[in-house]
Design an enzyme around this catalytic site. Sequence first.
Site, PDB file in Angstrom:
ATOM      1  CB  VAL A  23      35.987  30.532  24.833  1.00  0.00           C
ATOM      2  CG1 VAL A  23      35.184  31.947  24.167  1.00  0.00           C
ATOM      3  CG2 VAL A  23      34.829  29.683  25.339  1.00  0.00           C
ATOM      4  NE  ARG A  34      44.324  25.781  24.685  1.00  0.00           N
ATOM      5  CZ  ARG A  34      43.999  26.746  25.863  1.00  0.00           C
ATOM      6  NH1 ARG A  34      43.087  27.553  25.510  1.00  0.00           N
ATOM      7  NH2 ARG A  34      44.766  26.609  26.815  1.00  0.00           N
ATOM      8  CG  ASP A  51      39.215  34.662  23.339  1.00  0.00           C
ATOM      9  OD1 ASP A  51      39.625  35.884  23.216  1.00  0.00           O
ATOM     10  OD2 ASP A  51      39.749  33.978  24.197  1.00  0.00           O
ATOM     11  CD  GLU A  92      45.372  31.773  20.068  1.00  0.00           C
ATOM     12  OE1 GLU A  92      46.107  31.986  21.313  1.00  0.00           O
ATOM     13  OE2 GLU A  92      44.468  31.173  19.885  1.00  0.00           O
ATOM     14  CG  HIS A 110      44.299  32.963  23.901  1.00  0.00           C
ATOM     15  ND1 HIS A 110      44.553  32.003  23.326  1.00  0.00           N
ATOM     16  CD2 HIS A 110      43.476  32.605  24.928  1.00  0.00           C
ATOM     17  CE1 HIS A 110      44.380  30.778  24.152  1.00  0.00           C
ATOM     18  NE2 HIS A 110      43.974  31.265  25.168  1.00  0.00           N
TER      19      HIS A 110
END
Length: 313
Positions: free
Chosen positions: A231, A233, A257, A262, A281
């Site tokens: 969670v 980067r 996540d 992204e 995310h």
Amino acid sequence: MKVLLPDTIALEPELPAGVVTAVYDVQHAIPDEHTDAEVLVVWGNTSDNLRDAARRLTGVRWVQTLAAGPDVVLQAGFGEGVVVTAGLGLHDRTVAEHTLGLVLAAARRLNLLVRAQIGRRWAGELGGIQPVRPTGSFRTLADANVVIWGFGGIAARLAPLLAALGADVTGVARTGGTRHGFPVVTESDLPELLPATDVLINILPATAATAGIVDATVLGRLPAHAWLVNVGRGSTVDEAALLAAIRAGDLAGAALDVFETEPLPSSSPLWDEPGVIITPHAAGGRPEGASDLLTANLAAYVTGAPLRNVVDR
């Protein structure tokens, strides 16, 4: 003094005398009439918007991002004389809550149960009579060894939740000691922890030093039943090494996540891997106390007092 506020969140800071605000669209270039701003508040900005702001807001002296990680702002190209402050503390509760959900989903194999539900299959092997603490498998937080790499504010909220469910929690940070009642060791001690770790939770920021730090060597020291939860980067994890470890049976799974790219491309093999839980995310995204932080930092800024959460550039 003009302060630019993003249109992605309702902010109502208390303004010192002589301070005015204007709301801007984070998806587009800042209008010419606002390029005289001295302070820029950032939340959900596009990369193009930030690069344009760094080029055209020649009078900006301070950028306040509401994100816990300032990496997007730092990459935009603001001058060295521009102070950057982060949104540390604004996401502690929400990220801790989401991380706990990922850990429990991994323990209870919700990834496999959802796949079975979609296929209308009764996954009897995951239900009914089960051992309390199966050997060589992470299925409960009771007596589980959980290592949190990056023991800051989020970890301080998360660790007690894990401990309340029976986990033994150890933190890893730049300095060791005891924090919030939990033992914290340095990275030099991490290799000794990993072989007995059931869950490795990564809350590391994106820096030059952390790029790809969760690599094949780190993953190889974890037992085959362990899970990785990220969670922090996406840049901190070597995704190719992670996928290889899971497919080889050297790691039970990963709950992710954040990702190197992204949104995660539809071509990524992570999507189809049964041992991978993916969330978009979603752990943060809800900065709590943003107006209060901005109020405090504005008051400090106009008086020349130290700002909160200044980023070391």
